[in-house]
Structures are given as structure tokens and as C-alpha cells.
Design a protein around this motif. Structure first.
Motif, PDB file in Angstrom:
ATOM      1  N   UNK A   1      -4.290  18.294  12.645  1.00  0.00           N
ATOM      2  CA  UNK A   1      -4.454  18.291  11.201  1.00  0.00           C
ATOM      3  C   UNK A   1      -5.896  18.499  10.782  1.00  0.00           C
ATOM      4  N   UNK A   2      -6.088  19.038   9.577  1.00  0.00           N
ATOM      5  CA  UNK A   2      -7.425  19.174   9.013  1.00  0.00           C
ATOM      6  C   UNK A   2      -7.686  18.006   8.071  1.00  0.00           C
ATOM      7  N   UNK A   3      -8.914  17.903   7.606  1.00  0.00           N
ATOM      8  CA  UNK A   3      -9.355  16.731   6.850  1.00  0.00           C
ATOM      9  C   UNK A   3      -8.418  16.445   5.682  1.00  0.00           C
ATOM     10  N   UNK A   4      -7.954  15.208   5.605  1.00  0.00           N
ATOM     11  CA  UNK A   4      -7.060  14.785   4.536  1.00  0.00           C
ATOM     12  C   UNK A   4      -7.299  13.297   4.283  1.00  0.00           C
ATOM     13  N   UNK A   5      -7.625  12.960   3.061  1.00  0.00           N
ATOM     14  CA  UNK A   5      -7.985  11.572   2.752  1.00  0.00           C
ATOM     15  C   UNK A   5      -6.774  10.686   2.518  1.00  0.00           C
ATOM     16  N   UNK A   6      -5.728  11.237   1.885  1.00  0.00           N
ATOM     17  CA  UNK A   6      -4.565  10.416   1.574  1.00  0.00           C
ATOM     18  C   UNK A   6      -3.339  11.300   1.385  1.00  0.00           C
ATOM     19  N   UNK A   7      -2.204  10.640   1.198  1.00  0.00           N
ATOM     20  CA  UNK A   7      -0.930  11.329   1.023  1.00  0.00           C
ATOM     21  C   UNK A   7      -0.141  10.649  -0.089  1.00  0.00           C
ATOM     22  N   UNK A   8       0.760  11.395  -0.749  1.00  0.00           N
ATOM     23  CA  UNK A   8       1.597  10.751  -1.769  1.00  0.00           C
ATOM     24  C   UNK A   8       2.574   9.777  -1.125  1.00  0.00           C
ATOM     25  N   UNK A   9       2.659   8.593  -1.711  1.00  0.00           N
ATOM     26  CA  UNK A   9       3.598   7.579  -1.223  1.00  0.00           C
ATOM     27  C   UNK A   9       4.718   7.405  -2.234  1.00  0.00           C
ATOM     28  N   UNK A  10       5.913   7.149  -1.725  1.00  0.00           N
ATOM     29  CA  UNK A  10       6.976   6.822  -2.671  1.00  0.00           C
ATOM     30  C   UNK A  10       7.402   5.366  -2.495  1.00  0.00           C
ATOM     31  N   UNK A  11       7.635   4.714  -3.622  1.00  0.00           N
ATOM     32  CA  UNK A  11       8.065   3.322  -3.625  1.00  0.00           C
ATOM     33  C   UNK A  11       9.529   3.266  -3.229  1.00  0.00           C
ATOM     34  N   UNK A  12       9.812   2.708  -2.073  1.00  0.00           N
ATOM     35  CA  UNK A  12      11.168   2.622  -1.556  1.00  0.00           C
ATOM     36  C   UNK A  12      11.691   1.215  -1.841  1.00  0.00           C
TER      37      UNK A  12
ATOM     38  N   UNK B   1       3.126  15.862   2.791  1.00  0.00           N
ATOM     39  CA  UNK B   1       4.413  15.239   3.068  1.00  0.00           C
ATOM     40  C   UNK B   1       4.434  13.861   2.419  1.00  0.00           C
ATOM     41  N   UNK B   2       5.529  13.540   1.747  1.00  0.00           N
ATOM     42  CA  UNK B   2       5.656  12.222   1.145  1.00  0.00           C
ATOM     43  C   UNK B   2       5.781  11.148   2.229  1.00  0.00           C
ATOM     44  N   UNK B   3       5.175   9.994   1.972  1.00  0.00           N
ATOM     45  CA  UNK B   3       5.240   8.862   2.899  1.00  0.00           C
ATOM     46  C   UNK B   3       6.029   7.729   2.248  1.00  0.00           C
ATOM     47  N   UNK B   4       7.038   7.258   2.942  1.00  0.00           N
ATOM     48  CA  UNK B   4       7.835   6.136   2.441  1.00  0.00           C
ATOM     49  C   UNK B   4       7.065   4.826   2.611  1.00  0.00           C
ATOM     50  N   UNK B   5       7.041   4.028   1.553  1.00  0.00           N
ATOM     51  CA  UNK B   5       6.481   2.672   1.647  1.00  0.00           C
ATOM     52  C   UNK B   5       7.488   1.698   1.049  1.00  0.00           C
TER      53      UNK B   5
ATOM     54  N   UNK C   1      -5.239  -3.880   4.450  1.00  0.00           N
ATOM     55  CA  UNK C   1      -5.102  -2.904   3.372  1.00  0.00           C
ATOM     56  C   UNK C   1      -4.602  -1.547   3.845  1.00  0.00           C
ATOM     57  N   UNK C   2      -4.616  -1.298   5.147  1.00  0.00           N
ATOM     58  CA  UNK C   2      -4.209   0.020   5.655  1.00  0.00           C
ATOM     59  C   UNK C   2      -2.763   0.348   5.341  1.00  0.00           C
ATOM     60  N   UNK C   3      -1.939  -0.653   5.094  1.00  0.00           N
ATOM     61  CA  UNK C   3      -0.518  -0.394   4.835  1.00  0.00           C
ATOM     62  C   UNK C   3      -0.197  -0.381   3.345  1.00  0.00           C
ATOM     63  N   UNK C   4      -1.201  -0.532   2.497  1.00  0.00           N
ATOM     64  CA  UNK C   4      -0.966  -0.654   1.062  1.00  0.00           C
ATOM     65  C   UNK C   4      -1.420   0.591   0.302  1.00  0.00           C
ATOM     66  N   UNK C   5      -0.507   1.277  -0.376  1.00  0.00           N
ATOM     67  CA  UNK C   5      -0.904   2.423  -1.214  1.00  0.00           C
ATOM     68  C   UNK C   5      -1.730   1.959  -2.407  1.00  0.00           C
ATOM     69  N   UNK C   6      -2.508   2.880  -2.938  1.00  0.00           N
ATOM     70  CA  UNK C   6      -3.267   2.644  -4.165  1.00  0.00           C
ATOM     71  C   UNK C   6      -2.970   3.801  -5.114  1.00  0.00           C
ATOM     72  N   UNK C   7      -2.538   3.458  -6.320  1.00  0.00           N
ATOM     73  CA  UNK C   7      -2.232   4.478  -7.336  1.00  0.00           C
ATOM     74  C   UNK C   7      -1.263   5.534  -6.824  1.00  0.00           C
ATOM     75  N   UNK C   8      -0.270   5.075  -6.063  1.00  0.00           N
ATOM     76  CA  UNK C   8       0.770   5.978  -5.611  1.00  0.00           C
ATOM     77  C   UNK C   8       0.403   6.866  -4.438  1.00  0.00           C
TER      78      UNK C   8
END
Length: 365
Positions: free
Chosen positions: A129-140, A316-320, A332-339
């Protein structure tokens, strides 16, 4: 370098519950059990993995301690493909799905954690993968079984910045109310957890076509009814997602060839770890099937999923799973911020469990 020890740990993290307790498997859920695995080497580098645990952790732990761990001692942790191939052949008599595969998944994740640490790179970079700071998370959201309990959770998730919502409900009226609570422009997914016959699923999906759901997930029992899923997809009018109960690349191949899925959902703690997860992504690309992994985890399983997703060319969406804890070993690594959920930038998975919290939350068994 050689593997010197494989150690299992089970933690229980109490949920912070506001209002009604959510349901999992038909019973109230007040805590989450996590089955962690640490692989140690004679070079002093250790890797962390996670096997599918939840309420079946005792049998998965036994598979690791009694079958898998002894086969790993003395092996080269950097020869991941060779070791995983040998493990698969050695224990296939215990089944090509279920606890033996869950156990191997944990080992594979830990080996990739070691690989990233040795390379001094975050795992997603090791995976290409190339540089990526975050991913969209969905509230499950978990299952509540009534609109009065579900609607406040949806409102809370939206207030926290989530813009993707999934619910675990089966009552069409509750699903319809949830759609209204989400409002315009918020994709809504529905995880049914294998409740219906094929005919029931088709009928219910047809009655909800106007909701424009993003997908309906695992609508039929048994989950391995590939032909049934294909019928629901063809006749129900809503995109079909499934795959968390699939234990091999070969079964995903059969699902894709039969046209059973719009969205494939491999689970990194069930399907064989990161090695197999990356193959499912590639297979999905070849068959034109979108891959959005299942990730009902709060430790290395979630972190490994984030890295595998971050290694893909498109977001890719990440389920949380939508629940809160007072404290967890992974902080904090397992906690999304602002989605959105951060892609760990440390070597390997990027985060080791906090030793003090790990000890505090460990349970015996």
C-alpha cells in the motif's frame, strides 16, 4: 530466526452501556471476549494475532494450544507461506473451517506483525500500500430488537461523525424506521445474521426495495447456501453481502462463480489471516465483486483488517462494532474519530497491547 513460543491470552472487556443492552446470538451482550495470540522468536521480536473468539473462544484456544502451537515451534517466522501451507495440511482433518482455521488465522496475523517489525514498516506498506492516514469506518450497531432502543444509537453515531451505518435487525418495520432515522444521504446496511429461508429472504427484500439499502447481509440459513444467496441476489432487488462464515479462498471462488454476492466479507480471524484476506481481495477484483471485510474485533483482528484495506488501491470501508469500552489493551487505535479510523503507522500492526491492561483484563480458562 526461529519461533520459540506461541502463547494465548483471553481478555474480557466490559461494555459501557447506555439504555438497553445490545444482543448477540440472541442473548444480552455486556462484555466482549478477545482471544489473543503472541508468537515469540529467538531474535526477541514478537508478533500479535487474534483468533475468532467471542463466546466460542474455549474451543478455538484449545485448537491453538493443543494442535497449532506445537507445530510452530522451531519454524522460521519469516517463511509465512511455507509455514501456513504446512499447518493447513497438518490439521485439515480438524476441518477446513471453524476452530482450526481460526487458530491458523491468529498465527498468520502474528507472523505478518513480525514481518512488519523486521522491515520497520507499517504492515500496509509491506503489503504494497501507499501512504494512507485513515479509512472510512462504518458504525456496525448491535441488535436491539426495537426501534425505541435502536434510534438513539443511530442518532448518537451520526453525531459522532459516522456517515455509514449498519444495523443487525430482522424486523422490516424496525429496518424501515432505521432508514428514516439515518435520513437522506447516509448509506444503510442491514446484517440479518442468517435468519430466513430463501423464499422468506426474497419476499422480505422485495418489500424493502424502496429503502435503497446499501446491502442486505447474510439473509439465508444455512450461510453456505450459495445457490440460495444467488437467488436472493437475483430476485430480491437488494445487493447481497456475505462471507464472514467462509473459511477458505476456495469457497469464495465458488461463491463468485455462482454469482452469489455483490459484496464479499472475509473475516481475517476466520479465513486464514492476512495471507488469505489479500487473496480474497485479488479474487474479488478478478470477478468484479466488491470486498468489504467483516471486522467484529477490537484488537489485532481489527488492526490487521485496517492494514489489509489500506493496502488496496481504492478506499475500503472498515467495520467498527458500535460499542464503547472504559479501557482496552489497544487504546485509541481501535476507536474511529469523525467517522474515520486511523491506519497505524508503527511497524507491523502498529500497536502492541498495553501489558498492564492486558493483565488486568485477562480471564482464566
Amino acid at each position: 530466526m526461529k519461533i520459540t513460543a506461541v502463547t494465548t491470552f483471553v481478555t474480557r472487556m466490559p461494555l459501557l452501556i447506555a439504555g438497553d443492552a445490545p444482543m448477540i446470538g440472541g442473548r444480552p451482550r455486556t462484555a466482549v471476549e478477545t482471544l489473543l495470540v503472541r508468537v515469540d522468536t529467538d531474535d526477541g521480536v514478537s508478533g500479535w494475532g487474534e483468533a475468532f473468539g467471542h463466546r466460542v473462544w474455549p474451543v478455538t484456544r484449545t485448537a491453538i494450544d493443543r494442535m497449532i502451537a506445537p507445530l510452530c515451534i522451531g519454524r522460521d517466522p519469516t517463511a509465512i507461506a511455507a509455514l501456513m501451507n504446512d499447518l493447513a495440511h497438518a490439521v485439515h482433518g480438524a476441518g477446513r473451517n471453524g476452530p482450526a482455521m481460526y487458530a491458523m488465522s491468529a498465527i498468520d496475523i502474528a507472523l505478518w506483525d513480525i514481518a512488519g517489525k523486521l522491515a520497520q514498516l507499517p504492515l500496509y506498506r509491506v503489503l504494497g500500500g501507499s501512504a494512507r492516514a485513515d479509512l472510512p469506518a462504518y458504525a456496525s450497531l448491535l441488535r436491539y430488537g426495537k426501534t425505541a432502543a435502536l434510534a438513539p444509537r443511530i442518532a448518537e453515531a451520526l453525531e459522532r461523525g459516522y456517515r455509514l451505518i449498519k444495523i443487525h435487525e430482522v424486523d422490516p418495520e424496525i429496518i424501515r424506521a432505521a432508514s428514516g432515522a439515518c435520513g437522506q444521504g447516509i448509506p444503510l446496511m442491514v446484517d440479518c445474521s442468517t435468519p430466513w429461508t430463501v423464499a422468506q429472504a426474497i419476499s422480505i427484500c422485495r418489500g424493502m426495495q424502496d429503502l435503497k439499502l446499501e446491502w442486505v447481509e447474510e439473509p439465508v440459513w444455512p450461510p453456505e447456501d450459495h445457490a440460495g444467496l444467488a437467488r436472493v441476489r437475483a430476485e430480491g432487488g437488494i445487493p447481497v453481502a456475505a462471507g464472514e462464515n467462509v473459511g477458505s479462498l476456495n469457497e469464495f471462488q465458488r461463491l463468485f462463480e455462482r454469482g452469489s454476492l455483490d459484496i464479499a466479507q472475509p473475516s481475517v480471524t476466520k479465513v486464514g489471516g492476512i495471507t488469505e484476506m489479500m487473496k480474497v481481495f485479488a479474487l474479488g477484483e478478478a470477478h468484479g465483486v466488491r470486498v468489504v471485510p467483516h471486522a467484529a474485533y477490537f484488537g489485532p483482528g481489527l488492526l490487521a483488517t485496517i492494514h489489509a484495506c489500506a493496502a488496496q488501491p481504492r478506499e475500503v470501508w472498515v467495520e467498527r462494532f458500535y460499542c464503547d469500552f472504559d479501557e482496552t489493551p489497544f487504546g485509541a487505535a481501535i476507536n474511529p474519530q469523525n467517522g474515520r479510523i486511523a491506519v497505524p503507522q508503527g511497524p507491523g500492526l502498529g500497536v502492541d497491547p498495553d501489558p498492564a491492561l492486558l493483565k488486568k483484563m485477562m480471564i482464566e480458562g
